[in-house]
Design a protein around this motif. Structure first.
Motif, PDB file in Angstrom:
ATOM      1  N   TRP A  25     -26.405 -11.560  19.615  1.00 38.90           N
ATOM      2  CA  TRP A  25     -26.238 -12.887  19.019  1.00 38.90           C
ATOM      3  C   TRP A  25     -26.510 -12.856  17.520  1.00 38.90           C
ATOM      4  N   MET A  26     -27.453 -12.018  17.122  1.00 40.86           N
ATOM      5  CA  MET A  26     -27.836 -11.937  15.715  1.00 40.86           C
ATOM      6  C   MET A  26     -26.813 -11.189  14.877  1.00 40.86           C
ATOM      7  N   ILE A  27     -26.175 -10.180  15.466  1.00 39.88           N
ATOM      8  CA  ILE A  27     -25.360  -9.260  14.674  1.00 39.88           C
ATOM      9  C   ILE A  27     -23.864  -9.571  14.702  1.00 39.88           C
ATOM     10  N   LEU A  28     -23.304  -9.774  15.889  1.00 42.52           N
ATOM     11  CA  LEU A  28     -21.843  -9.842  16.004  1.00 42.52           C
ATOM     12  C   LEU A  28     -21.205 -10.936  15.162  1.00 42.52           C
ATOM     13  N   PRO A  29     -21.726 -12.170  15.127  1.00 40.96           N
ATOM     14  CA  PRO A  29     -21.078 -13.179  14.276  1.00 40.96           C
ATOM     15  C   PRO A  29     -21.020 -12.775  12.807  1.00 40.96           C
ATOM     16  N   GLN A  30     -22.059 -12.097  12.330  1.00 39.34           N
ATOM     17  CA  GLN A  30     -22.048 -11.651  10.943  1.00 39.34           C
ATOM     18  C   GLN A  30     -20.967 -10.595  10.709  1.00 39.34           C
ATOM     19  N   MET A  31     -20.805  -9.680  11.658  1.00 41.49           N
ATOM     20  CA  MET A  31     -19.794  -8.637  11.489  1.00 41.49           C
ATOM     21  C   MET A  31     -18.386  -9.228  11.482  1.00 41.49           C
ATOM     22  N   ILE A  32     -18.146 -10.198  12.350  1.00 43.01           N
ATOM     23  CA  ILE A  32     -16.823 -10.820  12.393  1.00 43.01           C
ATOM     24  C   ILE A  32     -16.565 -11.587  11.109  1.00 43.01           C
ATOM     25  N   THR A  33     -17.554 -12.333  10.638  1.00 47.68           N
ATOM     26  CA  THR A  33     -17.384 -13.091   9.404  1.00 47.68           C
ATOM     27  C   THR A  33     -17.181 -12.159   8.219  1.00 47.68           C
ATOM     28  N   ALA A  34     -17.916 -11.058   8.186  1.00 50.86           N
ATOM     29  CA  ALA A  34     -17.751 -10.085   7.107  1.00 50.86           C
ATOM     30  C   ALA A  34     -16.344  -9.501   7.110  1.00 50.86           C
ATOM     31  N   CYS A  35     -15.825  -9.214   8.284  1.00 49.63           N
ATOM     32  CA  CYS A  35     -14.469  -8.667   8.383  1.00 49.63           C
ATOM     33  C   CYS A  35     -13.438  -9.695   7.910  1.00 49.63           C
ATOM     34  N   ALA A  36     -13.619 -10.937   8.324  1.00 51.27           N
ATOM     35  CA  ALA A  36     -12.692 -11.991   7.894  1.00 51.27           C
ATOM     36  C   ALA A  36     -12.724 -12.158   6.381  1.00 51.27           C
ATOM     37  N   ALA A  37     -13.930 -12.166   5.815  1.00 49.87           N
ATOM     38  CA  ALA A  37     -14.051 -12.309   4.365  1.00 49.87           C
ATOM     39  C   ALA A  37     -13.420 -11.126   3.637  1.00 49.87           C
ATOM     40  N   ALA A  38     -13.607  -9.925   4.174  1.00 44.32           N
ATOM     41  CA  ALA A  38     -13.023  -8.745   3.551  1.00 44.32           C
ATOM     42  C   ALA A  38     -11.497  -8.819   3.543  1.00 44.32           C
ATOM     43  N   LEU A  39     -10.925  -9.233   4.644  1.00 43.30           N
ATOM     44  CA  LEU A  39      -9.464  -9.354   4.700  1.00 43.30           C
ATOM     45  C   LEU A  39      -8.968 -10.430   3.739  1.00 43.30           C
ATOM     46  N   ARG A  40      -9.712 -11.508   3.612  1.00 46.07           N
ATOM     47  CA  ARG A  40      -9.341 -12.570   2.663  1.00 46.07           C
ATOM     48  C   ARG A  40      -9.355 -12.031   1.236  1.00 46.07           C
ATOM     49  N   HIS A  41     -10.421 -11.341   0.880  1.00 44.16           N
ATOM     50  CA  HIS A  41     -10.514 -10.764  -0.463  1.00 44.16           C
ATOM     51  C   HIS A  41      -9.432  -9.709  -0.692  1.00 44.16           C
ATOM     52  N   ALA A  42      -9.164  -8.916   0.336  1.00 42.92           N
ATOM     53  CA  ALA A  42      -8.179  -7.839   0.181  1.00 42.92           C
ATOM     54  C   ALA A  42      -6.791  -8.394  -0.111  1.00 42.92           C
ATOM     55  N   GLN A  43      -6.403  -9.432   0.595  1.00 45.05           N
ATOM     56  CA  GLN A  43      -5.080 -10.002   0.366  1.00 45.05           C
ATOM     57  C   GLN A  43      -4.961 -10.544  -1.055  1.00 45.05           C
ATOM     58  N   ALA A  44      -6.005 -11.236  -1.518  1.00 49.87           N
ATOM     59  CA  ALA A  44      -5.974 -11.753  -2.883  1.00 49.87           C
ATOM     60  C   ALA A  44      -5.959 -10.615  -3.899  1.00 49.87           C
ATOM     61  N   LEU A  45      -6.731  -9.569  -3.632  1.00 46.25           N
ATOM     62  CA  LEU A  45      -6.841  -8.448  -4.570  1.00 46.25           C
ATOM     63  C   LEU A  45      -5.516  -7.723  -4.740  1.00 46.25           C
ATOM     64  N   VAL A  46      -4.832  -7.458  -3.634  1.00 46.66           N
ATOM     65  CA  VAL A  46      -3.557  -6.738  -3.724  1.00 46.66           C
ATOM     66  C   VAL A  46      -2.569  -7.518  -4.587  1.00 46.66           C
ATOM     67  N   GLY A  47      -2.620  -8.832  -4.501  1.00 47.44           N
ATOM     68  CA  GLY A  47      -1.729  -9.653  -5.313  1.00 47.44           C
ATOM     69  C   GLY A  47      -2.060  -9.638  -6.792  1.00 47.44           C
ATOM     70  N   GLN A  48      -3.238  -9.133  -7.163  1.00 45.51           N
ATOM     71  CA  GLN A  48      -3.647  -9.083  -8.575  1.00 45.51           C
ATOM     72  C   GLN A  48      -3.356  -7.739  -9.236  1.00 45.51           C
ATOM     73  N   ILE A  49      -2.892  -6.766  -8.452  1.00 43.74           N
ATOM     74  CA  ILE A  49      -2.785  -5.395  -8.951  1.00 43.74           C
ATOM     75  C   ILE A  49      -1.467  -5.167  -9.696  1.00 43.74           C
ATOM     76  N   ALA A  50      -1.587  -4.530 -10.860  1.00 42.73           N
ATOM     77  CA  ALA A  50      -0.425  -3.953 -11.547  1.00 42.73           C
ATOM     78  C   ALA A  50      -0.783  -2.512 -11.866  1.00 42.73           C
TER      79      ALA A  50
END
Length: 366
Positions: free
Chosen positions: A323-348
């Motif tokens: 209960w303590m760990i899994l929600p954090q891991m899922i949220t971290a993964c979701a946040a990482a994917l969100r940041h990754a999509q935005a980051l790729v769009g900023q690259i030249a």
């Protein structure tokens, strides 16, 4: 700092995820637990375990149920799990004779684990969609900039010139493989947890299988041949998958942060973070955050593997750790994917410079 940066009023802007947070709210958890109890009553009414009219009375009474959360907190502090107090409140809401037919044959772990299964299904669908979006964005980046020559680096030293596609594919291809694995991972957690006191459904007798089938069908979950109360490999496999995804994104973030250094300049970012002291800077915040979230999930993965050690038929200690760990891991993964999509769009990607880079390339070939 905060005990929960994923829900902090401002740290959540960097580390949290607005789409994922609702699945781990008290409202979503309680709604899923009540859905379990209503579906259980109807399944048992259909199987003749309880009177059918009692099942419909339960369903009607709980349609708009809202729990006393303070009492749930006190009950959890006392019992170590929310379900005893929740069932007390549900029976009070149902009232009269039908109250006795709430939660028949079930145990606390059935309710809590099935609630998680119900919430994981849409949560993993979001991760799947984001994985698809990031891989598509990386493919678009390769289509545009893949032929540009950049410097490869081995052991942090300039090696030989390579097409940018070489680097981009090292970011994209692991994500494609992770997405292909997700169906198997999802199948291991989108299951009905229903075993009663010790996993045998002893109170339901020869009607146990029929009730379980009806219950799984009503909830849209896969029935399994016996309760997995102490078999946590499916949950641990999900945690491993989450760490693999964030780890691959962290590799991408590290590469981009290095290539975007002022002295290197192989990548130009169209967006980034500002500095309070140096207004000329464009900090690679998204890339750095990918590295942070990768390391965060990697550290938590060991804890999820510790939670595999459920003694006997149920463990309060290992279960609580999940209960303590899994929600954090899922949220971290979701946040990482969100940041990754935005980051790729900023690259030249910028071509190799002459002079120093060419000399470095020659040194690398020698």
């Amino acid at each position: 700092m905060s005990a929960s940066p994923f829900e902090h009023p401002y740290l959540s802007g960097l580390l949290g995820d607005a789409d994922m947070a609702p699945f781990f709210s008290v409202e979503a958890d309680c709604r899923a637990m009540v859905d379990f109890e209503v579906a259980l009553a109807r399944a048992q009414g259909g199987s003749g375990v309880i009177p059918p009219d009692a099942a419909e009375t339960i369903a009607a009474a709980l349609a708009g149920f809202s729990p006393d959360v303070d009492a749930l907190a006190a009950g959890t502090g006392r019992d170590g799990v929310v379900v005893p107090e929740l069932v007390r409140q549900l029976r009070k809401a149902v009232g009269r004779d039908a109250a006795a037919f709430v939660h028949v044959g079930a145990t606390s772990q059935d309710v809590v684990d099935t609630s998680l299964s119900l919430r994981l299904k849409p949560a993993l669908a979001i991760l799947d969609a984001r994985l698809a979006a990031v891989t598509e964005a990386l493919q678009a980046l390769e289509d545009r900039d893949g032929d540009i020559e950049v410097m490869a680096h081995t052991r942090m030293q300039a090696a030989i010139p390579v097409p940018a596609s070489r680097k981009i594919r090292s970011w994209r291809d692991p994500l494609v493989r992770h997405r292909a694995r997700l169906d198997v991972v999802s199948a291991g957690v989108a299951i009905l947890h229903f075993g009663g006191a010790a996993g045998t459904l002893e109170k339901l007798g020869d009607r146990a299988s029929d009730v379980a089938q009806r219950l799984a069908s009503a909830l849209g979950l896969k029935p399994v041949d016996h309760a997995r109360h102490s078999e946590r490999d499916g949950i641990a496999e999900l945690a491993s998958w989450l760490s693999l995804v964030t780890g691959s994104l962290g590799k991408m973030g590290q590469d981009i942060a290095l290539a975007a250094q002022s002295e290197v300049g192989e990548i130009r970012l169209s967006g980034g973070g500002g500095s309070s002291a140096m207004p000329h800077k464009v900090n690679p915040v998204a890339a750095e955050t990918l590295v942070t979230l990768a390391r965060f999930n990697a550290t938590l993965l060991a804890g999820m593997h510790q939670s595999l050690v459920h003694e006997n038929e149920r463990s309060g200690a290992a279960w609580t750790l999940e209960w303590m760990i899994l929600p954090q891991m899922i949220t971290a993964c979701a946040a990482a994917l969100r940041h990754a999509q935005a980051l790729v769009g900023q690259i030249a990607i910028r071509p190799l410079k002459s002079g120093a880079d060419e000399a470095a390339a020659k040194d690398g070939r020698s």
